[in-house]
Motif scaffolding. Sequence first.
Motif, PDB file in Angstrom:
ATOM      1  N   TYR A  15       2.278  10.950  -8.763  1.00 48.91           N
ATOM      2  CA  TYR A  15       1.239   9.986  -8.388  1.00 48.91           C
ATOM      3  C   TYR A  15       1.376   8.710  -9.211  1.00 48.91           C
ATOM      4  O   TYR A  15       1.288   7.596  -8.667  1.00 48.91           O
ATOM      5  CB  TYR A  15      -0.136  10.611  -8.595  1.00 48.91           C
ATOM      6  CG  TYR A  15      -1.282   9.648  -8.411  1.00 48.91           C
ATOM      7  CD1 TYR A  15      -1.616   9.158  -7.145  1.00 48.91           C
ATOM      8  CD2 TYR A  15      -2.040   9.220  -9.505  1.00 48.91           C
ATOM      9  CE1 TYR A  15      -2.670   8.274  -6.976  1.00 48.91           C
ATOM     10  CE2 TYR A  15      -3.093   8.328  -9.333  1.00 48.91           C
ATOM     11  CZ  TYR A  15      -3.403   7.865  -8.075  1.00 48.91           C
ATOM     12  OH  TYR A  15      -4.437   6.980  -7.902  1.00 48.91           O
ATOM     13  N   CYS A  40      -9.074   3.511   4.005  1.00 47.22           N
ATOM     14  CA  CYS A  40      -8.694   2.169   3.581  1.00 47.22           C
ATOM     15  C   CYS A  40      -8.556   1.293   4.821  1.00 47.22           C
ATOM     16  O   CYS A  40      -8.417   1.791   5.939  1.00 47.22           O
ATOM     17  CB  CYS A  40      -7.395   2.178   2.776  1.00 47.22           C
ATOM     18  SG  CYS A  40      -5.941   2.781   3.661  1.00 47.22           S
ATOM     19  N   ARG A  43       2.077   4.778  -8.063  1.00 46.75           N
ATOM     20  CA  ARG A  43       1.254   3.645  -8.482  1.00 46.75           C
ATOM     21  C   ARG A  43       2.108   2.467  -8.940  1.00 46.75           C
ATOM     22  O   ARG A  43       1.646   1.321  -8.912  1.00 46.75           O
ATOM     23  CB  ARG A  43       0.307   4.075  -9.617  1.00 46.75           C
ATOM     24  CG  ARG A  43      -0.791   5.009  -9.159  1.00 46.75           C
ATOM     25  CD  ARG A  43      -1.688   5.401 -10.317  1.00 46.75           C
ATOM     26  NE  ARG A  43      -2.395   4.238 -10.859  1.00 46.75           N
ATOM     27  CZ  ARG A  43      -3.080   4.261 -11.988  1.00 46.75           C
ATOM     28  NH1 ARG A  43      -3.132   5.385 -12.709  1.00 46.75           N
ATOM     29  NH2 ARG A  43      -3.710   3.184 -12.406  1.00 46.75           N
ATOM     30  N   VAL A  68      -3.588   5.113  -2.238  1.00 48.69           N
ATOM     31  CA  VAL A  68      -4.633   6.021  -1.763  1.00 48.69           C
ATOM     32  C   VAL A  68      -4.020   7.412  -1.671  1.00 48.69           C
ATOM     33  O   VAL A  68      -2.966   7.604  -1.065  1.00 48.69           O
ATOM     34  CB  VAL A  68      -5.161   5.583  -0.375  1.00 48.69           C
ATOM     35  CG1 VAL A  68      -6.061   6.649   0.214  1.00 48.69           C
ATOM     36  CG2 VAL A  68      -5.897   4.256  -0.476  1.00 48.69           C
ATOM     37  N   CYS A  69      -4.692   8.385  -2.297  1.00 50.69           N
ATOM     38  CA  CYS A  69      -4.183   9.763  -2.249  1.00 50.69           C
ATOM     39  C   CYS A  69      -5.361  10.709  -2.072  1.00 50.69           C
ATOM     40  O   CYS A  69      -6.391  10.563  -2.732  1.00 50.69           O
ATOM     41  CB  CYS A  69      -3.429  10.088  -3.536  1.00 50.69           C
ATOM     42  SG  CYS A  69      -2.648  11.733  -3.528  1.00 50.69           S
ATOM     43  N   CYS A  70      -5.213  11.666  -1.159  1.00 49.62           N
ATOM     44  CA  CYS A  70      -6.241  12.689  -1.008  1.00 49.62           C
ATOM     45  C   CYS A  70      -5.729  14.006  -1.598  1.00 49.62           C
ATOM     46  O   CYS A  70      -4.544  14.151  -1.869  1.00 49.62           O
ATOM     47  CB  CYS A  70      -6.622  12.867   0.460  1.00 49.62           C
ATOM     48  SG  CYS A  70      -5.279  13.439   1.498  1.00 49.62           S
ATOM     49  N   ILE A 115       0.072   5.377   0.838  1.00 48.69           N
ATOM     50  CA  ILE A 115      -0.875   6.414   1.255  1.00 48.69           C
ATOM     51  C   ILE A 115      -0.181   7.758   1.096  1.00 48.69           C
ATOM     52  O   ILE A 115       0.915   7.970   1.617  1.00 48.69           O
ATOM     53  CB  ILE A 115      -1.320   6.215   2.714  1.00 48.69           C
ATOM     54  CG1 ILE A 115      -2.182   4.955   2.840  1.00 48.69           C
ATOM     55  CG2 ILE A 115      -2.074   7.433   3.232  1.00 48.69           C
ATOM     56  CD1 ILE A 115      -2.571   4.613   4.263  1.00 48.69           C
ATOM     57  N   HIS A 151     -11.040  13.259   1.209  1.00 44.16           N
ATOM     58  CA  HIS A 151     -10.523  12.301   2.183  1.00 44.16           C
ATOM     59  C   HIS A 151     -10.676  10.894   1.618  1.00 44.16           C
ATOM     60  O   HIS A 151     -11.455  10.667   0.691  1.00 44.16           O
ATOM     61  CB  HIS A 151     -11.253  12.417   3.524  1.00 44.16           C
ATOM     62  CG  HIS A 151     -12.668  11.926   3.485  1.00 44.16           C
ATOM     63  ND1 HIS A 151     -13.739  12.751   3.213  1.00 44.16           N
ATOM     64  CD2 HIS A 151     -13.200  10.680   3.671  1.00 44.16           C
ATOM     65  CE1 HIS A 151     -14.858  12.051   3.233  1.00 44.16           C
ATOM     66  NE2 HIS A 151     -14.565  10.785   3.514  1.00 44.16           N
ATOM     67  N   SER A 152      -9.907   9.976   2.174  1.00 48.22           N
ATOM     68  CA  SER A 152      -9.968   8.576   1.752  1.00 48.22           C
ATOM     69  C   SER A 152      -9.906   7.691   2.995  1.00 48.22           C
ATOM     70  O   SER A 152      -9.357   8.094   4.028  1.00 48.22           O
ATOM     71  CB  SER A 152      -8.801   8.226   0.815  1.00 48.22           C
ATOM     72  OG  SER A 152      -8.871   8.942  -0.395  1.00 48.22           O
ATOM     73  N   HIS A 204       0.842  -1.202   0.000  1.00 47.73           N
ATOM     74  CA  HIS A 204       0.000   0.000   0.000  1.00 47.73           C
ATOM     75  C   HIS A 204       0.877   1.252   0.000  1.00 47.73           C
ATOM     76  O   HIS A 204       1.948   1.276   0.612  1.00 47.73           O
ATOM     77  CB  HIS A 204      -0.892   0.045   1.249  1.00 47.73           C
ATOM     78  CG  HIS A 204      -1.706  -1.180   1.476  1.00 47.73           C
ATOM     79  ND1 HIS A 204      -3.000  -1.321   1.014  1.00 47.73           N
ATOM     80  CD2 HIS A 204      -1.403  -2.342   2.121  1.00 47.73           C
ATOM     81  CE1 HIS A 204      -3.457  -2.509   1.362  1.00 47.73           C
ATOM     82  NE2 HIS A 204      -2.517  -3.141   2.043  1.00 47.73           N
ATOM     83  N   ASN A 230      -1.894  -1.032  -4.241  1.00 44.48           N
ATOM     84  CA  ASN A 230      -2.966  -0.239  -3.629  1.00 44.48           C
ATOM     85  C   ASN A 230      -2.442   1.153  -3.289  1.00 44.48           C
ATOM     86  O   ASN A 230      -1.555   1.294  -2.441  1.00 44.48           O
ATOM     87  CB  ASN A 230      -3.489  -0.920  -2.357  1.00 44.48           C
ATOM     88  CG  ASN A 230      -3.921  -2.353  -2.614  1.00 44.48           C
ATOM     89  OD1 ASN A 230      -4.857  -2.600  -3.364  1.00 44.48           O
ATOM     90  ND2 ASN A 230      -3.218  -3.309  -2.018  1.00 44.48           N
TER      91      ASN A 230
END
Length: 202
Positions: free
Chosen positions: A50, A80, A54, A61-63, A40, A77-78, A38, A59
């Motif tokens: 970004y 997980c 990846r 996750v980016c806000c 974050i 917001h995210s 992951h 996995n």
Amino acid sequence: MGNFGELVLILGDLHMPERATSIHESFKRMLVPNKMQHVICTGNISLEQYNEFRGLAPNVVCCRGDLDDEDMGFPEHSICTVGNFRIGVIHGHQIVPHGSHDAKARMRRKLNVDILVTGHSHKNEVVLRDGFYHINPGSISGASSAHSREVTPSFILLAIQENKLVCYVYELLKGEVEVSKTEFVKSASSESSPVLLQSLLG
């Protein structure tokens, strides 16, 4: 690091190239694809950066950071789940007063998470609050902030196995990488209340 469980890289606030030219080579060598499950990110990154993240993990996750273009499509917001931990992610400019852990606790309750990850301050933090955790990875590029031109580059790596979590804070100090460690366990008596096992170690 297979015995460490799932690995979660937490970083953000790159501000490249506006406030920083690059991620230090000592950190770059640690960002190896397929070693982590992951990533974050707390925002303030380019679309190119970004896409690079990846490539590090399946996995990501980016806000949206306070300076990110809305067209990039990052959410405010995210949330997980890794192991038995719910992790909420916001950039942090929404926290008022700035840096207030009372305000962070309110946001954590609103998102109903065990761990709240924020950025914005460009200063790393791992804080136990009311039996839950507030984590800030700082700025991996060492970009200057609104409050300081001198920023210590940093990021965080979590190793999660079900109810157990180990948090490693990586800082670049005088050209050398320093690592501190904190361990958590989520209490068996409460699905939402972790207990601190070990404080930060130098």
